[in-house]
Scaffold this motif. Structure first.
Motif, PDB file in Angstrom:
ATOM      1  N   VAL B 472      -8.753  -4.654  -5.562  1.00  0.00           N
ATOM      2  CA  VAL B 472      -7.632  -4.824  -6.412  1.00  0.00           C
ATOM      3  C   VAL B 472      -6.661  -3.647  -6.546  1.00  0.00           C
ATOM      4  O   VAL B 472      -5.720  -3.542  -6.330  1.00  0.00           O
ATOM      5  CB  VAL B 472      -7.935  -5.894  -7.675  1.00  0.00           C
ATOM      6  CG1 VAL B 472      -6.616  -5.938  -8.466  1.00  0.00           C
ATOM      7  CG2 VAL B 472      -8.150  -7.066  -7.267  1.00  0.00           C
ATOM      8  N   ASP B 473      -7.697  -2.697  -6.943  1.00  0.00           N
ATOM      9  CA  ASP B 473      -6.903  -1.438  -7.124  1.00  0.00           C
ATOM     10  C   ASP B 473      -6.342  -0.799  -5.766  1.00  0.00           C
ATOM     11  O   ASP B 473      -5.304  -0.156  -5.790  1.00  0.00           O
ATOM     12  CB  ASP B 473      -7.632  -0.390  -7.910  1.00  0.00           C
ATOM     13  CG  ASP B 473      -8.031  -0.495  -9.016  1.00  0.00           C
ATOM     14  OD1 ASP B 473      -7.438  -1.513  -9.618  1.00  0.00           O
ATOM     15  OD2 ASP B 473      -9.064  -0.223  -9.583  1.00  0.00           O
ATOM     16  N   GLU B 474      -6.984  -1.028  -4.868  1.00  0.00           N
ATOM     17  CA  GLU B 474      -6.644  -0.292  -3.490  1.00  0.00           C
ATOM     18  C   GLU B 474      -5.944  -1.161  -2.689  1.00  0.00           C
ATOM     19  O   GLU B 474      -5.330  -0.744  -1.620  1.00  0.00           O
ATOM     20  CB  GLU B 474      -8.043   0.150  -2.790  1.00  0.00           C
ATOM     21  CG  GLU B 474      -8.843   1.471  -3.799  1.00  0.00           C
ATOM     22  CD  GLU B 474      -7.742   2.458  -3.752  1.00  0.00           C
ATOM     23  OE1 GLU B 474      -6.886   2.619  -3.036  1.00  0.00           O
ATOM     24  OE2 GLU B 474      -8.242   3.146  -4.657  1.00  0.00           O
ATOM     25  N   SER B 475      -5.648  -2.461  -2.651  1.00  0.00           N
ATOM     26  CA  SER B 475      -4.751  -3.327  -2.001  1.00  0.00           C
ATOM     27  C   SER B 475      -3.369  -2.484  -1.969  1.00  0.00           C
ATOM     28  O   SER B 475      -2.835  -2.121  -3.025  1.00  0.00           O
ATOM     29  CB  SER B 475      -4.839  -4.706  -2.683  1.00  0.00           C
ATOM     30  OG  SER B 475      -3.614  -5.362  -2.151  1.00  0.00           O
ATOM     31  N   CYS B 476      -2.879  -2.542  -0.783  1.00  0.00           N
ATOM     32  CA  CYS B 476      -1.743  -1.860  -0.829  1.00  0.00           C
ATOM     33  C   CYS B 476      -0.491  -2.608  -1.497  1.00  0.00           C
ATOM     34  O   CYS B 476       0.463  -2.246  -1.986  1.00  0.00           O
ATOM     35  CB  CYS B 476      -1.249  -1.598   0.647  1.00  0.00           C
ATOM     36  SG  CYS B 476      -0.484  -2.728   1.464  1.00  0.00           S
ATOM     37  N   GLY B 477      -0.724  -3.977  -1.428  1.00  0.00           N
ATOM     38  CA  GLY B 477       0.254  -4.697  -2.262  1.00  0.00           C
ATOM     39  C   GLY B 477       1.293  -5.211  -1.396  1.00  0.00           C
ATOM     40  O   GLY B 477       2.277  -6.151  -1.623  1.00  0.00           O
ATOM     41  N   LYS B 478       1.078  -5.097   0.139  1.00  0.00           N
ATOM     42  CA  LYS B 478       2.429  -5.572   0.857  1.00  0.00           C
ATOM     43  C   LYS B 478       2.177  -7.117   1.267  1.00  0.00           C
ATOM     44  O   LYS B 478       3.429  -7.636   1.102  1.00  0.00           O
ATOM     45  CB  LYS B 478       2.103  -4.864   2.285  1.00  0.00           C
ATOM     46  CG  LYS B 478       3.178  -5.214   3.240  1.00  0.00           C
ATOM     47  CD  LYS B 478       2.899  -4.302   4.666  1.00  0.00           C
ATOM     48  CE  LYS B 478       3.465  -4.815   5.881  1.00  0.00           C
ATOM     49  NZ  LYS B 478       4.527  -4.054   6.658  1.00  0.00           N
ATOM     50  N   ARG B 483      -2.638  -9.065  -1.982  1.00  0.00           N
ATOM     51  CA  ARG B 483      -2.000  -8.690  -3.270  1.00  0.00           C
ATOM     52  C   ARG B 483      -2.399  -9.548  -4.493  1.00  0.00           C
ATOM     53  O   ARG B 483      -2.873  -9.268  -5.570  1.00  0.00           O
ATOM     54  CB  ARG B 483      -0.498  -8.248  -3.231  1.00  0.00           C
ATOM     55  CG  ARG B 483       0.006  -7.690  -4.667  1.00  0.00           C
ATOM     56  CD  ARG B 483       1.292  -7.648  -4.484  1.00  0.00           C
ATOM     57  NE  ARG B 483       2.056  -9.098  -4.348  1.00  0.00           N
ATOM     58  CZ  ARG B 483       3.134  -9.261  -3.383  1.00  0.00           C
ATOM     59  NH1 ARG B 483       3.255  -8.297  -2.560  1.00  0.00           N
ATOM     60  NH2 ARG B 483       3.664 -10.445  -3.522  1.00  0.00           N
TER      61      ARG B 483
END
Lengths: 134, 618, 270
Positions: B472-478, B483
């Motif tokens: 969760v912390d390292e997902s880039c969120g794209k 995300r």
């Protein structure tokens, strides 16, 4: 030879058939406000029709940030790629003649495209041959 | 001085070797990050002082050098004395006088500094006799611990750059690609894509510019093999890259190192400069007319930048987000040019393969996963550190053979392989052979080689929750599935661990996981549900107890258990009483102790110190 | 004329021709095959953020392999077989919208779209932070297309957001508000008064129409647009209504002109 939409003001009666035809053709409904062509009465026998000049050095094309405006080489008209248009409105400000409009609902640019090569509806329906496509 | 041909490289090697042979005794101090943190710098300085004070450097032709990581990090700082191979562990500056006095001057052994086998309890004198080392087969780590990484001559002495010379003078680029293909080498970074095929596609993609890159953005928690190679044998990586560049026709490349690896950056930077000075990088390498240069690009600490397309964006100065790779990066990579990206270990293997021959490499390992693989063996295992073993070895051999088994001889519960998005394998899979395909088939993956061993005090739901938190912390969120989806998965696991799990949660987790796997943009997202899917596959009952009975049998999820001291087992030693931070344990000496459940915070300190397993989870 | 390769592919069992380099979505749009999208815009680079446009592909040569791809990015291939709607795709889109509804429960656009897939209330835990932003990134891309590059995404994962550099009014912002106009969920707000436009923490002084005094665009945008297009700044100082009125006035005063030929150079005084 590319055809030209020719306006002969002396024949115009300001009947506004061209505006209606344009609305029906492009928007599928009658509404004078959404036409890409306008007629004006300046007095007895002094009528004029106004629509896009399809300028060679068109300001609208120059300012569009996403290349949504481009010239159709077969008709000579500058056309709006509605899918590309981001509705920023810059073209209508830049046009020195006030010939660009925007769709009131989504802000997409609206302008005369000479009906894409068919005889423009305005000319086809003009009862007094003030508008001709030849 | 520039080395202008393969021939003069040979004579340089010969000369360096001649000099090395004069050294009768060599003291090697590990200066890998682990040992440095344990104070090996002080040991080196003390040794240097003591050796000079005693005039030993002249009398004994003694050499002292600092090397890269020996791999046995938990025993550091390590000192090895060659040629006898005496292995001292846990050396402190105060031990130096004994080492100099006894071992260097008189050839005696300092008994207390020797390694003690945790199983046989016997002291082991020599490096090669320690099971941790004797069962390994080192290719990528071949020089680490033997050479001084800051000295290119050391690398020449072990035959360094001979592979490059061979490639440039005796092999065409096609032959190099063929050799790599024949070796069966598959990318060591996680994907396991055949390296030869990757190179071939890149070489045949029409382009005026190509790039050869090295991925040193090792981000898996607990994994440090690439760091060790960069720190301990940087030239092996550079040599591999130049060979790769020759094979595909690249003239420029980058090593993408994470900013958190300052020592690796320093050593790589120095190695690059040395290689340039000696004509092994830059224009007209070894007089062949071929040019290739390497720059270092430093990553800002995003896990996702280890993903190839995100890495290339980051190198290009853009936001490190992956792109859809419907057109592969070997066709359209860095700056939209065909790009070969391999990780550190792969490049170190390449230089060995070309120097030693593809057949020799292919003979190791299994048919579809040839060669060796470095694992970082960590967790509840006696011997933690870096191990390099042939593919096809079983998990049992690694964990119980090399690793020496579980700390405190507790029962083995699971091993997590493949980094955060790998999977957890249970005891029934211990005899699984370790190779790319069988690990994937079992629901885990090779990844870059992380191996975390867990004992019976590990809760698998909590483990899945932990790894999901990392992702969760390292997902880039794209993209949305990764995300939002992984975030929601994590929320559900948090709830289950808290005791707020509801019937139907497992099914919901599974269906959401399916969508995340199917719909995420990059491999990070696609593999993100692995920790939960693999634990569900092998430890489903544990989830069910958490949800339905609100119990955590492993004694980890604090809302779901209580500690009680067993009347039969407690000897009344009082250790737990002392360890308890909230003073909730009472009991007279030699009487059964009791825990005040109201006050207990379930930290587990009492359980950890109890020698009789008397603290039970209820 | 065109030398590009023609590719034939199958979408939902029907065969279509496409030019090499087109995406599946390009062909589907051309053929009127509906595929939902949130982060797609024809004028901007496709990025595949929202995953709504996922379709299933397979190929006779792929030994039965099939999988989901984003149609906005997947280039057409000879013989490709595309399905734009089936149970898997529907379920994927439904889950994505369910997730987006958890993120933005108050967005009417997401509510409406989710409802089309049968989601009226999210089945996931609702976002603690109130936002309408779905992080489609259209605003960032349109800002780049304008050439301003004023905003960007910042942070990672669930905490990612569209942000200003260092959370300060972006120095490169020209106040064009294209970001706000393109946002599919109306997440970017700005405020116009006759004097100023407030956006991203800036307060831009507006240029007013030289004739009627209506605000046209921020001064900073005018400078930017004039420089970028190479047009005289005067082009941007009259609103379109007044431009038209001027045209009419010009014509009225020169009414004896014969005809206006369109498509030919026309001399009309500004």
């Amino acid at each position: 030879m590319q055809k030209t939409l020719t306006i002969t003001p002396s024949r115009c009666t300001s009947c506004r058939t061209c505006e209606l035809a344009c609305s029906f053709k492009h928007a599928g409904k009658g509404g004078l406000g959404i036409a890409r062509i306008r007629t004006f009465m300046f007095g007895e026998g002094k009528n004029q029709i106004l629509t896009c000049f399809q300028c060679d050095e068109a300001a609208c094309v120059k300012v569009c940030p996403v290349e949504a405006l481009s010239r159709n080489e077969s008709t000579g008209a500058i056309e709006v790629n509605e899918a590309r248009c981001i509705g920023c409105g810059l073209c209508s400000i830049a046009c020195p003649f006030g010939h660009m409009n925007h769709d009131g609902t989504n802000g997409i640019a609206v302008k005369c495209d000479l009906c894409g090569g068919d005889e423009p509806a305005c000319a086809a329906f003009c009862p007094s041959r003030a508008l001709e496509y030849r | 001085m520039r080395i202008k041909s393969a021939k003069s490289l040979e004579s340089v090697t010969k000369k360096v070797r001649g000099e090395r042979e004069k050294i009768e005794t060599e003291v090697l101090v590990c200066a890998g990050t682990g040992c440095l943190a344990n104070g090996s710098l002080g040991v080196t300085e003390a040794l240097d002082r003591a050796i000079h004070a005693n005039g030993l450097d002249v009398k004994l032709s003694l050499g002292l050098k600092t090397t890269g990581c020996h791999g046995f990090c938990e025993q550091g700082p390590l000192v090895v004395i060659q040629p006898k191979g005496i292995f001292y562990r846990g050396v402190k500056p105060k031990d130096v006088d004994d080492i100099v006095e006894k071992t260097l001057k008189n050839g005696e052994i300092v008994e207390r500094l020797l390694y003690r086998d945790p199983n046989t309890k016997k002291r082991v004198e020599q490096y090669v006799e320690i099971p941790f080392y004797s069962k390994q087969q080192r290719i990528a780590l071949r020089n680490i611990g033997k050479i001084d990484p800051s000295n290119i001559d050391d690398y020449f002495a072990v035959g360094g750059y001979a592979g490059l010379a061979k490639a440039l003078t005796k092999m065409t680029p096609e032959e190099v690609i063929d050799a790599v293909t024949k070796s069966g080498l598959r990318g060591r970074g996680g994907g396991g894509f055949p390296t030869g095929r990757k190179w071939k596609t890149c070489a045949s993609a029409p382009a005026d510019t190509r790039y050869v890159l090295c991925n040193a953005d090792e981000g898996d928690p607990g994994a440090f093999m690439d760091r060790s190679i960069c720190e301990g044998d940087p030239h092996a990586v550079i040599e591999g890259m130049v060979i790769g560049a020759w094979a595909v026709g690249a003239h420029e490349g980058y090593i993408y190192v994470r900013e958190e690896y300052p020592l690796a950056v320093k050593h790589l930077q120095r190695a690059i400069e040395q290689a340039r000075e000696r004509g092994l990088l830059g224009d007209d390498i070894l007089g062949s007319g071929f040019s290739y240069d390497i720059h270092i690009a430093r990553g800002g600490g995003a896990f996702v930048c280890g993903e190839s397309s995100a890495l290339m964006k980051s190198v290009a100065g853009e936001i490190g987000e992956p792109r859809a790779k419907y057109v592969h990066s070997v066709i359209r990579g860095l700056h939209d040019k065909p790009t070969v990206l391999n990780n550190v270990e792969t490049w170190a293997d390449v230089s060995w393969i070309i120097a030693e021959g593809a057949e020799k490499y292919a003979a190791l390992g299994t048919e579809k996963s040839t060669g060796t693989k470095v694992f970082s063996l960590v967790g509840k295992v006696k011997n933690t550190g870096l191990v390099e073993v042939p593919m096809g070895i079983t998990l049992r051999e690694i964990i119980f053979g090399i690793g020496g088994g579980i700390i405190g001889n507790r029962p083995f519960k699971a091993v997590q392989t493949g980094g955060p998005s790998g999977g957890c394998l249970p005891e029934s899979k211990l005899d699984l052979t370790v190779d790319f395909d069988s690990l994937t088939e079992a629901g885990s993956m090779m990844g870059s080689g992380g191996m975390i061993v867990m004992d019976d005090h590990t809760c698998m739901v909590d483990t899945a929750r932990y790894f999901l938190k990392f992702l969760v912390d390292e997902s880039c969120g794209k993209c949305v599935p990764c995300r939002e989806g992984v975030h929601q998965l994590h929320q559900m696991l948090e709830a289950i661990c808290r005791g707020d799990g509801r019937p139907g949660d497992i099914e919901k987790i599974e269906s959401l996981s399916d969508v995340i796997v199917e719909a995420s943009l990059c491999a990070l997202g696609k593999s993100a549900p692995n920790p939960v899917l693999s634990t569900l596959r092998y430890f489903r009952a544990e989830y069910e107890t958490h949800i339905n009975e609100k119990k955590c049998a492993a004694g980890v999820c604090r809302n779901l258990f209580t500690f009680r001291i067993s009347e039969e087992k407690c000897t009344g030693c009082g250790l737990c009483l002392k360890a308890c931070p909230v003073d909730c344990i009472t009991g007279e000496k030699k009487q059964v102790h009791t825990i005040d459940e109201e006050k207990c915070t379930r930290c587990g300190a009492c359980r950890n110190v109890c020698n009789f397993d008397a603290v039970e989870v209820i | 004329m065109t030398t590009e390769k023609t590719i034939s592919l199958e979408i939902n069992g029907r065969f279509f021709q496409a030019r090499e380099g087109m995406t599946i979505l390009d062909v589907a749009k051309r053929e009127g095959i509906p595929i939902p999208t949130l982060c797609y815009h024809e004028a901007l680079e496709s990025v595949g953020n929202c995953r709504l446009c996922m379709v299933e592909i397979t190929h006779p040569d792929w030994k039965g392999w099939k999988g989901l791809v984003t149609s906005c990015l997947y280039p057409v291939e000879e013989g490709l077989q595309v399905t734009t709607d089936n149970k898997t795709i529907w379920n994927t889109r439904r889950t994505i919208l369910d997730l987006l509804l958890a993120r933005c429960p108050d967005s009417d656009v997401i509510q409406k779209l989710a409802a089309e897939y049968g989601v009226t209330v999210t089945s996931y835990r609702k976002n603690d932070v109130e936002t309408k932003c779905i992080l489609c990134g259209l605003c960032v891309r349109v800002c780049a297309a304008k050439g301003a590059n004023a905003i960007s995404s910042a942070g990672r994962g669930i905490e990612k957001m569209i942000a200003r550099p260092f959370d300060q009014p972006p120095p490169d912002c020209i106040g064009c508000a294209s970001c706000a106009h393109i946002c599919p969920t109306g997440a970017i707000e700005y405020e116009d008064t006759p004097e100023v436009r407030k956006i991203w923490g800036h307060s831009f002084k507006m240029v007013k129409c030289e004739s009627c005094g209506r605000p046209i665009m921020p001064e900073k945008q005018l400078e930017f647009e004039a420089e970028k297009s190479g047009l005289d700044p005067a082009y941007f100082k009259t609103c379109s209504v007044c431009s038209q009125r001027k045209s009419i006035d010009t014509i009225r005063s020169a009414f004896d002109m014969k005809a206006v030929g369109l498509g030919e150079p026309v001399e009309v005084a500004r």
